[in-house]
Design an enzyme around this catalytic site. Sequence first.
Site, PDB file in Angstrom:
ATOM      1  N   TYR A   1      -2.717  -0.075  10.524  1.00 21.58           N
ATOM      2  CA  TYR A   1      -2.418  -0.647   9.242  1.00 21.58           C
ATOM      3  C   TYR A   1      -1.264  -0.385   8.544  1.00 21.58           C
ATOM      4  CZ  TYR A   1      -3.539  -1.443   4.206  1.00 21.58           C
ATOM      5  OH  TYR A   1      -3.830  -1.982   3.008  1.00 21.58           O
TER       6      TYR A   1
ATOM      7  N   SER B   1       0.794  -1.251   0.006  1.00 24.79           N
ATOM      8  CA  SER B   1      -0.129   0.010   0.053  1.00 24.79           C
ATOM      9  C   SER B   1       0.747   1.377  -0.086  1.00 24.79           C
ATOM     10  CB  SER B   1      -0.903  -0.053   1.155  1.00 24.79           C
ATOM     11  OG  SER B   1      -1.536   1.193   1.430  1.00 24.79           O
TER      12      SER B   1
ATOM     13  N   LYS C   1       2.157  -2.360   7.033  1.00 32.64           N
ATOM     14  CA  LYS C   1       2.699  -1.996   5.665  1.00 32.64           C
ATOM     15  C   LYS C   1       4.068  -1.748   5.620  1.00 32.64           C
ATOM     16  CE  LYS C   1      -0.822  -3.527   3.397  1.00 32.64           C
ATOM     17  NZ  LYS C   1      -1.028  -5.025   2.726  1.00 32.64           N
TER      18      LYS C   1
END
Length: 254
Positions: free
Chosen positions: A159, A146, A163
């Site tokens: 998140y 991402s 990542k």
Amino acid sequence: MTELPKTPSFDLSGKKVLVTGASSGIGLGCAVAVAEAGAQTYCAARGAERLNEAVAAMIDAGYEAYALTLDQGDVTALSGVMAQHAFDVVVNSAGIARHSASIDTTEEDYDAVMHVNLRSAYFLSARAAKAMIAAGKPGSIIHISSQMGHTGGIDRALYCAGKHGLEGMIKSMAMEWGKQRIRINSICPTFIRTPFTEPTFADPERVNWIMSKIKLDRVGEVEDIMGAVQYLASDASAMVTGTSLLIDGGWTAG
């Protein structure tokens, strides 16, 4: 007489490719991309019903596709799949998100996100590379990461942590496996319109934030990812490893 260089091929004919998270969204787009380039495509996901529907649609379209019901977080099951199949390319598109303010993140949410987005990605990569080394052949491992692996985001500390960890993992593994010609890279999309992201697009405040960041003035579509997957899976990217391909509409440019 001048000898002209020859453009490397994107063709994947004769290649065996595993795509995880392949039952819908970006994962299905990845599976179609490699199948369209001629690969034998093994589509893996936890939910059998939706996976079988996706694979049936691919077969109806003329692609060579197979369904593998698999929880990639189950390392024992993962090892069994790698022992049974000699994959040339592995594409990891499995992922989850549980967004909240960091002070409200629960231990359950933390463990769930890290289990899928980082732990399973780690062992999928390691098991895939081990099988490639044992087979004595080069390979390509591709993670759908991402843009949030390169920046921060509102209510996305958890998140982003996963990542950013994934991006660091990829760099280290590329250093480790380079001499065996096993390449590992990531694709880092911006917000892509899929069922997974619909809750975000349903929030006008979030949409305004997203559109203020994307310089190309539109959100991403699954099709925006597919060419990048073909590139990193094929010999066209033979000198590319340990890096990320940002498909973010200019988000991280500044």
